[in-house]
Design a protein around this motif. Structure first.
Motif, PDB file in Angstrom:
ATOM      1  N   THR A 160       0.864  -1.334   0.020  1.00  0.00           N
ATOM      2  CA  THR A 160       0.020   0.307   0.019  1.00  0.00           C
ATOM      3  C   THR A 160       0.651   1.268   0.474  1.00  0.00           C
ATOM      4  OG1 THR A 160      -1.175  -1.602   1.605  1.00  0.00           O
ATOM      5  CG2 THR A 160      -1.559   0.790   1.632  1.00  0.00           C
ATOM      6  N   ASP A 161       0.514   1.976  -0.913  1.00  0.00           N
ATOM      7  CA  ASP A 161       1.349   3.052  -1.231  1.00  0.00           C
ATOM      8  C   ASP A 161       0.529   4.532  -0.047  1.00  0.00           C
ATOM      9  OD1 ASP A 161       3.310   2.964  -2.661  1.00  0.00           O
ATOM     10  OD2 ASP A 161       2.411   3.159  -4.170  1.00  0.00           O
ATOM     11  N   VAL A 162       1.508   4.748   1.554  1.00  0.00           N
ATOM     12  CA  VAL A 162       0.707   5.582   1.929  1.00  0.00           C
ATOM     13  C   VAL A 162       1.100   6.927   2.067  1.00  0.00           C
ATOM     14  CG1 VAL A 162       0.496   6.254   4.534  1.00  0.00           C
ATOM     15  CG2 VAL A 162       0.281   3.492   3.674  1.00  0.00           C
ATOM     16  N   ASN A 163       0.707   8.078   0.628  1.00  0.00           N
ATOM     17  CA  ASN A 163       1.477   9.526   0.184  1.00  0.00           C
ATOM     18  C   ASN A 163       0.721  10.006   0.949  1.00  0.00           C
ATOM     19  OD1 ASN A 163       3.379   7.906  -1.312  1.00  0.00           O
ATOM     20  ND2 ASN A 163       1.662   7.962  -2.925  1.00  0.00           N
ATOM     21  N   GLY A 164       0.490  11.236   0.661  1.00  0.00           N
ATOM     22  CA  GLY A 164      -0.482  12.453   1.117  1.00  0.00           C
ATOM     23  C   GLY A 164       0.896  13.824   2.149  1.00  0.00           C
ATOM     24  N   ASP A 165       0.693  14.446   3.207  1.00  0.00           N
ATOM     25  CA  ASP A 165       1.860  15.419   3.101  1.00  0.00           C
ATOM     26  C   ASP A 165       3.222  15.145   3.070  1.00  0.00           C
ATOM     27  OD1 ASP A 165       0.627  16.977   2.748  1.00  0.00           O
ATOM     28  OD2 ASP A 165      -0.362  17.562   4.984  1.00  0.00           O
ATOM     29  N   ALA A 166       3.419  13.384   3.770  1.00  0.00           N
ATOM     30  CA  ALA A 166       4.657  12.819   4.640  1.00  0.00           C
ATOM     31  C   ALA A 166       5.694  13.441   3.825  1.00  0.00           C
ATOM     32  CB  ALA A 166       4.584  11.800   4.778  1.00  0.00           C
ATOM     33  N   ALA A 167       5.497  13.002   1.367  1.00  0.00           N
ATOM     34  CA  ALA A 167       6.501  13.316   0.889  1.00  0.00           C
ATOM     35  C   ALA A 167       7.279  14.774   0.915  1.00  0.00           C
ATOM     36  CB  ALA A 167       5.220  12.881  -0.268  1.00  0.00           C
ATOM     37  N   ARG A 168       6.372  15.320   1.296  1.00  0.00           N
ATOM     38  CA  ARG A 168       7.176  16.783   2.072  1.00  0.00           C
ATOM     39  C   ARG A 168       7.528  16.843   3.130  1.00  0.00           C
ATOM     40  NH1 ARG A 168       4.171  20.847   2.197  1.00  0.00           N
ATOM     41  NH2 ARG A 168       1.918  19.513   2.354  1.00  0.00           N
ATOM     42  N   GLY A 169       7.298  16.119   3.577  1.00  0.00           N
ATOM     43  CA  GLY A 169       8.341  15.967   4.955  1.00  0.00           C
ATOM     44  C   GLY A 169       9.213  15.167   5.478  1.00  0.00           C
ATOM     45  N   VAL A 170       9.000  14.676   7.171  1.00  0.00           N
ATOM     46  CA  VAL A 170      10.007  14.205   7.888  1.00  0.00           C
ATOM     47  C   VAL A 170       9.004  12.530   7.971  1.00  0.00           C
ATOM     48  CG1 VAL A 170      11.536  13.515   9.500  1.00  0.00           C
ATOM     49  CG2 VAL A 170      11.292  15.372   7.721  1.00  0.00           C
ATOM     50  N   VAL A 171       9.698  12.034   7.863  1.00  0.00           N
ATOM     51  CA  VAL A 171       9.409  10.390   8.342  1.00  0.00           C
ATOM     52  C   VAL A 171      10.423   9.945   9.825  1.00  0.00           C
ATOM     53  CG1 VAL A 171       9.518   7.478   8.381  1.00  0.00           C
ATOM     54  CG2 VAL A 171       7.876   9.488   6.778  1.00  0.00           C
ATOM     55  N   VAL A 172      10.065   9.919  10.873  1.00  0.00           N
ATOM     56  CA  VAL A 172      10.299   9.413  12.355  1.00  0.00           C
ATOM     57  C   VAL A 172      10.287   8.295  12.524  1.00  0.00           C
ATOM     58  CG1 VAL A 172      10.805  10.335  14.571  1.00  0.00           C
ATOM     59  CG2 VAL A 172      10.470  12.433  13.074  1.00  0.00           C
ATOM     60  N   VAL A 173      11.561   7.579  12.692  1.00  0.00           N
ATOM     61  CA  VAL A 173      11.161   6.320  12.667  1.00  0.00           C
ATOM     62  C   VAL A 173      11.249   5.722  14.498  1.00  0.00           C
ATOM     63  CG1 VAL A 173      11.929   3.501  11.938  1.00  0.00           C
ATOM     64  CG2 VAL A 173      11.450   5.738  10.502  1.00  0.00           C
ATOM     65  N   GLY A 174      10.438   5.390  14.890  1.00  0.00           N
ATOM     66  CA  GLY A 174      10.183   4.743  16.587  1.00  0.00           C
ATOM     67  C   GLY A 174       9.708   5.996  16.983  1.00  0.00           C
ATOM     68  N   ALA A 175       9.241   5.735  17.740  1.00  0.00           N
ATOM     69  CA  ALA A 175       8.388   6.858  19.583  1.00  0.00           C
ATOM     70  C   ALA A 175       8.593   6.953  20.615  1.00  0.00           C
ATOM     71  CB  ALA A 175       6.983   7.272  18.805  1.00  0.00           C
TER      72      ALA A 175
END
Ligand SMILES: Cc1cc2nc3c(=O)[nH]c(=O)nc-3n(C[C@H](O)[C@H](O)[C@H](O)COP(=O)(O)OP(=O)(O)OC[C@H]3O[C@@H](n4cnc5c(N)ncnc54)[C@H](O)[C@@H]3O)c2cc1C
Length: 488
Positions: free
Chosen positions: A3-18
Motif C-alpha cells: 500500500t502506498d501511504v502518500n500525502g503530506d509525508a512526501a514533503r516532510g519527515v518520517v520519524v522511525v520510533g516513538a
C-alpha cells in the motif's frame, strides 16, 4: 500486498520510533509546520517499565523552551546532590541554570508529555507499523513498513530520522556499523516494593564486585539495578528476587525489605557509537546513534539533545530558509558530544567498579571523591558534562567567543525570559543592555559581563548562533539574514 501511504509525508519527515528522541523531534517538526509521520512498531501504549530516571539541567532547559518543564517539575523529585558511590557525589545547587538539580522522574512521564505535545501540534502517528527497510534517491526516501495484517506499506519522505533505538533497523538499512563492545553483562533490573524507605531519593553504592542502585517510580514501586561482576551469566538466565536482594545487601548494606517484584529482567550494557549520524537524506539520533552504560543517567538526555539540535535545522531546510549544508552541522556538533558521553559514562563504571582489574583502579576510586571535591576545575568539568550544561559546539575561526555556547536563561524585556521566547522554535535576537540590576543566579560572572554589551543571536535550540560586541546595525542584519534566512 503493498500500500502506498502518500500525502503530506512526501514533503516532510518520517520519524522511525516513538521513544523520547523521536517524540521530541516529531513535536518540534510539527510545531514548525513540517509534515511529520512517526512510525512505531509497538501498539499505542507507553510502557510504565521505565528505563531512564534522571532528567538533567540542560534537558530541563530544552523542555522549558517547549513549555513542558513546569509540569514535569511538578511530578518529579528534584535532587540537588548526585551521589555515585559512597562518598563520591556532586553538588548541583550552584548550577548556572534555572534548574539547579537533576529531576528524578520516570522516563514514561517525559514520553507522555512529549507525545501529547507532538499530537497537539499535528504530528501523525502510525503504531503497529514496523519499518523493515528503506531506499533513497536524490529527491527523497522510500520507507517500507509492515503491518500486523501482513501488508507492507510504502511511505515517501524528504528526510527520514531513525530514532528506533539500540537495535535500529534504519541504521542497518543505511549500511552503518555500530562499533563498540559490551561493558557490563548480567545486570539485573527489577521493580519492587520496599518495606523500609531508603535514606535518599537515589541510592547507589559499589562494594567489591557488587553494585546496586535504587530509585522511586512515584507509584510506590522502586527500580533496583543490581550487578555482581562475579556472577556473569547470559541475558536469558532466570532472575529471582533472592539474587537481587543478595546483591543489594552486599552493595548497600541492607535490602530495605524488598518484596513483590512486578517485573524482573537481566540485560547487558554496551558502549557503541555510529561513525556517521547522517547518510544522504537519512539521519540517526538517540540510542540508534549511540549507547553507553546507564552510569550518570545520560542516555535519554543525550537523545533529547540530538533531537533538539536536528529539528530546527530540518525545518529551516524544508522551508527553504537555509541551505541543505546546514544539515551537516548535525554530525559536526552532535557526534563529538556522543563520544564524550560514551567516555564519561564508561569512565564512571570502570573506575567505580574497579573493572580495570589494576590495583591502582581501586586506589583511584578511593582518591577520586576527595580529589573531585578539592579540585574545582575537575569538579566543574564533571558537572558540566553530566548535566549537559557545558557542551559547546564548534564555531567558525575568528567568531565571537560566545558562538556555539549554550545561552543562559537571560531576562528579557516585557517580563519575559529567553527560554520562554524560544518557545515555538524561533531564533531570538538579544540586543545589548538587556541585563540590568544584580547578576541573576543562572548567569556566570563572565556571561553577565559579556551580556551587558553583546548582541546575541540565539538558535532555536538555545545555543549562540552569532554574537558581536560591536554596534553596527548592518552587521547584525547581515548575521540575522545569514542564520535565520531571507524571510527574517
Ligand atoms: C536500566 C536503564 C537505565 C537508564 N537510565 C537512564 C537515565 O537515568 N537517564 C537517561 O538519560 N537515560 C537512561 N537510560 C537510557 C534511556 O532509557 C535511553 O537512552 C532512551 O530510551 C533512548 O531513547 P530513544 O528514543 O533514542 O530510543 P528508545 O527509547 O529505545 O525508543 C526507540 C523506539 O523505536 C521503536 N522501534 C524500534 N525499531 C523499530 C522499527 N523497525 N520500526 C518502528 N519502530 C521501531 C521502539 O519500539 C521504541 O519505541 C537507561 C537505560 C536503561 C536500560
Amino acid at each position: 500486498m503493498d500500500t502506498d501511504v502518500n500525502g503530506d509525508a512526501a514533503r516532510g519527515v518520517v520519524v522511525v520510533g516513538a521513544g523520547p528522541t523521536g517524540l521530541l523531534l516529531a513535536g518540534d517538526l510539527a510545531e514548525a509546520g513540517v509534515p511529520v509521520t512517526v512510525l512505531e512498531k509497538r501498539p499505542h501504549r507507553i510502557s510504565n517499565l521505565s528505563r531512564a530516571f534522571a532528567v538533567h539541567a540542560r534537558t530541563l532547559e530544552q523542555l522549558d523552551a517547549r513549555g513542558l518543564a513546569d509540569a514535569l517539575e511538578a511530578v518529579g523529585e528534584p535532587l540537588t546532590r548526585l551521589g555515585f558511590f559512597g562518598s563520591l557525589s556532586i553538588d548541583l545547587s550552584g548550577l548556572p541554570s534555572r534548574y539547579r538539580h537533576v529531576l528524578v522522574i520516570p522516563q514514561y512521564e517525559v514520553e507522555r508529555a512529549l507525545e501529547r505535545r507532538a499530537v497537539a501540534a499535528g504530528a501523525a502517528f502510525r503504531y503497529e507499523t514496523e519499518v523493515t527497510g528503506l531506499t533513497q534517491d536524490p529527491d527523497g526516501v522510500t520507507v517500507l513498513a509492515s503491518r500486523p495484517d501482513g501488508r507492507t506499506e510504502r511511505l515517501r519522505a524528504a528526510y527520514v530520522v531513525g530514532t528506533d533505538g539500540m537495535r535500529s533497523t534504519v541504521r542497518r538499512a543505511i549500511g552503518l556499523p555500530f562499533p563498540g563492545h559490551s561493558v557490563i553483562r548480567s545486570v539485573i533490573l527489577a521493580d519492587v516494593l520496599l518495606a523500609e524507605k531508603p535514606p535518599s531519593v537515589l541510592t547507589a553504592n559499589a562494594v567489591d564486585g557488587a553494585f546496586a542502585f535504587l530509585a522511586p517510580f512515584g507509584d510506590g514501586y522502586y527500580r533496583v539495578i543490581g550487578w555482581d561482576r562475579r556472577h556473569d551469566v547470559p541475558d536469558d538466565a532466570p532472575v529471582d528476587l533472592a539474587e537481587i536482594k543478595e546483591i543489594t545487601r552486599q552493595a548497600l548494606g541492607r535490602d530495605y525489605g524488598m518484596h513483590d517484584a512486578r517485573w524482573m529482567s537481566r540485560f547487558h550494557s554496551d558502549e557503541r557509537q555510529v561513525p556517521s549520524y547522517r547518510v544522504g537524506r537519512v539521519f540517526l539520533a538517540g540510542d540508534a546513534a549511540h549507547v553507553h552504560t546507564p552510569a550518570g543517567g545520560q542516555g535519554m538526555n543525550t537523545g533529547l539533545q540530538d533531537a533538539a539540535n536536528l529539528s530546527w535545522k530540518l525545518a529551516a531546510v524544508l522551508h527553504g530558509r537555509s541551505d541543505p549544508a546546514l544539515l551537516d552541522t548535525y554530525q559536526s556538533e552532535r557526534h563529538p558530544v556522543g563520544r564524550a558521553v560514551l567516555r564519561s559514562s564508561g569512565g564512571i563504571v570502570r573506575l567505580a567498579m574497579g573493572m580495570a582489574k589494576h590495583p591502582w583502579s581501586q586506589a583511584a576510586r578511593q582518591s577520586l571523591a576527595p580529589l573531585l571535591s578539592r579540585v574545582a576545575p575537575l569538579r566543574r568539568k564533571a558537572i558540566a558534562q553530566i548535566t549537559g550544561l557545558g557542551y559547546r559546539y564548534p564555531a567558525p575561526r575568528g567568531a565571537h567567543p560566545l558562538t556555539g555556547r549554550r545561552a543562559p536563561d537571560i531576562a528579557l524585556a516585557k517580563n519575559t525570559r529567553l527560554y520562554e521566547a524560544l518557545r515555538g522554535g524561533h531564533f531570538v535576537l538579544i540586543t545589548p543592555g538587556r541585563y540590568e540590576g544584580a547578576r541573576p543566579a543562572n548567569l556566570t560572572a563572565a556571561e553577565w559581563r559579556s551580556g551587558r554589551r553583546t548582541t546575541l543571536l540565539v538558535r532555536p535550540d538555545g545555543y549562540v548562533a552569532w554574537a558581536s560586541d560591536g554596534t553596527d546595525r548592518g552587521e547584525t542584519e547581515r548575521a540575522v539574514r545569514e542564520h535565520v534566512g531571507p524571510v527574517a
